[in-house]
Write an enzyme that holds these catalytic residues in place. Structure first.
Site, PDB file in Angstrom:
ATOM      1  N   PHE A   4       0.874  -1.155   0.000  1.00 41.63           N
ATOM      2  CA  PHE A   4       0.000   0.000   0.000  1.00 41.63           C
ATOM      3  C   PHE A   4       0.917   1.212   0.000  1.00 41.63           C
ATOM      4  CE2 PHE A   4      -2.581   3.309   2.003  1.00 41.63           C
ATOM      5  CZ  PHE A   4      -3.729   3.226   1.252  1.00 41.63           C
ATOM      6  N   ASP A  36       3.429  -5.171   8.232  1.00 38.34           N
ATOM      7  CA  ASP A  36       2.195  -4.405   8.195  1.00 38.34           C
ATOM      8  C   ASP A  36       1.035  -5.408   8.152  1.00 38.34           C
ATOM      9  OD1 ASP A  36      -0.153  -3.146   7.291  1.00 38.34           O
ATOM     10  OD2 ASP A  36       0.972  -1.606   6.218  1.00 38.34           O
ATOM     11  N   TYR A  40      -9.496  -0.379  11.696  1.00 38.55           N
ATOM     12  CA  TYR A  40     -10.810  -0.028  11.144  1.00 38.55           C
ATOM     13  C   TYR A  40     -11.242  -0.943  10.005  1.00 38.55           C
ATOM     14  CZ  TYR A  40      -7.842   2.983   8.124  1.00 38.55           C
ATOM     15  OH  TYR A  40      -6.884   3.477   7.296  1.00 38.55           O
ATOM     16  N   LYS A  41     -10.452  -1.953   9.710  1.00 42.01           N
ATOM     17  CA  LYS A  41     -10.848  -2.909   8.685  1.00 42.01           C
ATOM     18  C   LYS A  41     -11.470  -4.123   9.385  1.00 42.01           C
ATOM     19  CE  LYS A  41      -7.022  -1.252   5.808  1.00 42.01           C
ATOM     20  NZ  LYS A  41      -7.768  -0.491   4.792  1.00 42.01           N
ATOM     21  N   ARG A  48     -12.584  -5.085  -5.735  1.00 42.46           N
ATOM     22  CA  ARG A  48     -12.197  -5.756  -4.489  1.00 42.46           C
ATOM     23  C   ARG A  48     -13.437  -6.146  -3.700  1.00 42.46           C
ATOM     24  NH1 ARG A  48      -7.964  -2.911  -0.580  1.00 42.46           N
ATOM     25  NH2 ARG A  48      -9.822  -1.635  -0.235  1.00 42.46           N
TER      26      ARG A  48
END
Lengths: 400, 400
Positions: free
Chosen positions: B131, B200, B225-226, B374
């Site tokens: 990312f 990560d 938050y995922k 996605r």
């Protein structure tokens, strides 16, 4: 009724800011710790329900666009801007004060070094009376930019400046003594030495006029949970003067500051304007509580806030002088208006125990080791009656 | 009813995690974007009312102690720890993922250089498929520690490691393709080269077992938050392995990480343990929403989450194969279980428009430029019926 108590009642009745008190959720406590955590504004709880239940719970991911989440750091920055004398487009909200001090100071050193001649600027001056975190982060910024760090009292900064000075980190108001420093004069001195001025506004934003643009401040950081009442740990703000934005070379180039964040490009290319100060995804709940909290500023003139602040602290000192046994406290906050922030700090033996007792009796300030009682005066909700009560209860405790 | 639809119904009926769906606020949308923003857990809105109205509004400053605000970053870190295979005392919550990547990577380089011999370690390897923000921050960490930065595909890391490698930053699961990387093997390779491994976990924490302690990972950062459903922009977490904590030399030494934060000492002296990863005052509202959100994990076994995740993505791929016109999509997520995270990414012409149409028809995933659809599968609330529906609606759209 004592003379001071009736004076307090009269002053409250004549207070042009009396009405803003109803914009906060308050009780019968005299709350003089708004310089640490501002009181809850009316409407924030309702807004947070909407943010949590509808924006997060129903719209979910769509809120980044539909609820305006993505642009919130700049939009809310623009709401803070007039409170610190900044034209729009120069303030962005996000991250803690500490993180912003690091961003600002590293960027300041990099700006100062542009086009340097034979002597490279390799020294950072930091306010020796600073709130500690600024000094710690300044130490890290110095270490990581190959600078040395020199703590200097603000009044000694002009003499300490020189051709090697890269950046200077100063507090507008000292957290401990409540001393207001000469932002215009010190900024001019820093500029005269070819260095970059970074101001910490934690104890001035929302309490008194700052006039960043007018005084040509380079970079500034500030807190939003003290006089801006944004809630516990509410995100800090960062000001980068417009003509420096293109040269703002951040040490924390997160994807939120990218010119095309959703392009997912491997190379960093910063966006234009205040957005350069952003890093990662903002903590939206804290950020949007701040947004709601800023509604209390509607129609409020910061000059009026300053006038009331000085009247409040003057009156508190008058009450202290009248009530408190001689010699039991010593005021460490300057008496001169031009050197006073919006708090009064009293040196007092057994300050920790005295503050505990004050709190038990409904007067909330705080204690800074070893011997300082701090009383913060937030003009939007503190009354002259609060000031009189605080001094009276303090006197009762000190008389034992 | 199609055979796949009845299979979905049967799979849902037999799902040992079926009951956890009721721990979330959901509607008739098929929400497959939990890998971007997790759905709202039941109870968070109520908790936030208590936090805002009582903790902030009534207790105000007293909440730092009485409501447990001060220790919340470590306390909540210890709630996340078992989800990533960490014993207590090694995870702390706060700041964004980007900021934590910077902390972790700079600290990793410093650890790697301790006791260095004649060749100083001066290279950071970064996952070339990362990312973007990780790459940007790695670039800054490299610049500020006098390292060069080399992007390398995870599978090429072993060959790229050498005596100059200081630190390696890798993604456990690739955000774009959903590829799961070999954390145990790559960590071992990094260690064999005498370098420090930073992982990560943004796309694995809460979706599959991570087993940080077991595999000897040095440092890790992750998003809440995922798959951890902590709310928009909820603070990230930082893991520092216990035996490295004393050597964790942070580039962001904020006062919250000081051994005596209220001593207000001019010199920085880090505290012991996970607290070293803290910086400034935490954004409490976002942090405490995360705390409430973590209640959904009560009694949940991450191994069961992983089993369901693989069953869901297998089933989705089966439905896509059955429904979607041949050649209209190409799966870029590995089919091998050992290489798959908890999402399925499909390459598809006109992906942006296709996703807009999916969302309009009640199936929410997201689009990554230029041509990736996605679909994230959060096993705590996504059903097999959701998977079937998503594939069916996608097929309807692609048939035009």
């Amino acid at each position: 009724m004592s003379e001071l108590l009736s004076r307090a009642t009269e002053l409250d009745a004549a207070d042009p800011l009396a009405a803003t008190r109803s914009r906060f959720v308050l009780d019968d406590v005299t709350y003089l710790d708004g310089n640490s955590l501002g009181a809850l504004p009316v409407g924030v709880a309702e807004r947070m329900q909407d943010v949590v239940r509808r924006q997060w719970g129903e719209l979910r991911i769509r809120s980044w666009e539909e609820s305006g989440w993505w642009d919130a750091p700049e939009r809310i920055g623009d709401r803070i801007a007039p409170l610190v004398g900044a034209a729009p487009g120069q303030v962005v909200v996000g991250d803690s004060t500490s993180v912003n001090v690091f961003k600002a100071l590293v960027a300041a050193v990099r700006i100062a070094r542009e086009g340097d001649g034979p002597v490279e600027r390799d020294e950072i001056l930091v306010d020796a009376t600073t709130f500690p975190t600024d000094g710690y982060l300044a130490g890290s910024a110095a270490r990581m930019t190959d600078c040395s760090l020199r703590p200097v009292r603000p009044e000694d900064v002009p003499a300490a400046l020189g051709p090697r000075t890269a950046a200077v980190l100063l507090n507008h108001v000292d957290y401990r003594a409540g001393r207001l420093h000469d932002l215009p004069g010190l900024t001019a001195a820093v500029h005269a030495a070819g260095a970059v001025a970074v101001w910490d506004l934690c104890h001035s934003a929302g309490a008194l006029p700052v006039d960043l643009d007018e005084h040509g401040v380079d970079l500034a950081v500030g807190c939003t949970y003290k006089y801006l009442n944004g809630g516990p740990g509410a995100p800090a703000f960062l000001y980068v003067r417009r003509d420096l934005q293109e040269r703002f070379d951040t040490p924390l180039p997160g994807w939120n500051s990218h010119t095309d964040p959703f392009g997912m490009r491997p190379d960093y290319a910063p966006g234009e304007g205040a957005v350069r100060g952003r890093v990662g995804t903002p903590e939206m709940l804290s950020l949007l509580a701040l947004d709601a909290a800023l509604d209390v500023w509607e129609g409020v003139d910061v000059a009026a806030v300053r006038r009331k602040s000085l009247e409040l602290t003057d009156f508190f000192l008058e009450c202290v002088a009248a009530y408190v046994p001689e010699g039991s406290v010593e005021c460490v906050t300057p008496l001169a208006h031009g050197e006073r922030g919006s708090q009064v700090s009293l040196r007092c033996e057994g300050a920790g125990e005295v503050m505990r007792e004050l709190i038990a009796r409904g007067v909330v300030g705080d204690h800074r080791r070893p011997d300082i009682l701090r009383f913060g005066f937030t003009p939007l909700y503190v009354t002259f009656s609060d000031a009189e009560r605080a001094a009276r209860v303090l006197a009762e405790i000190l008389r034992g």
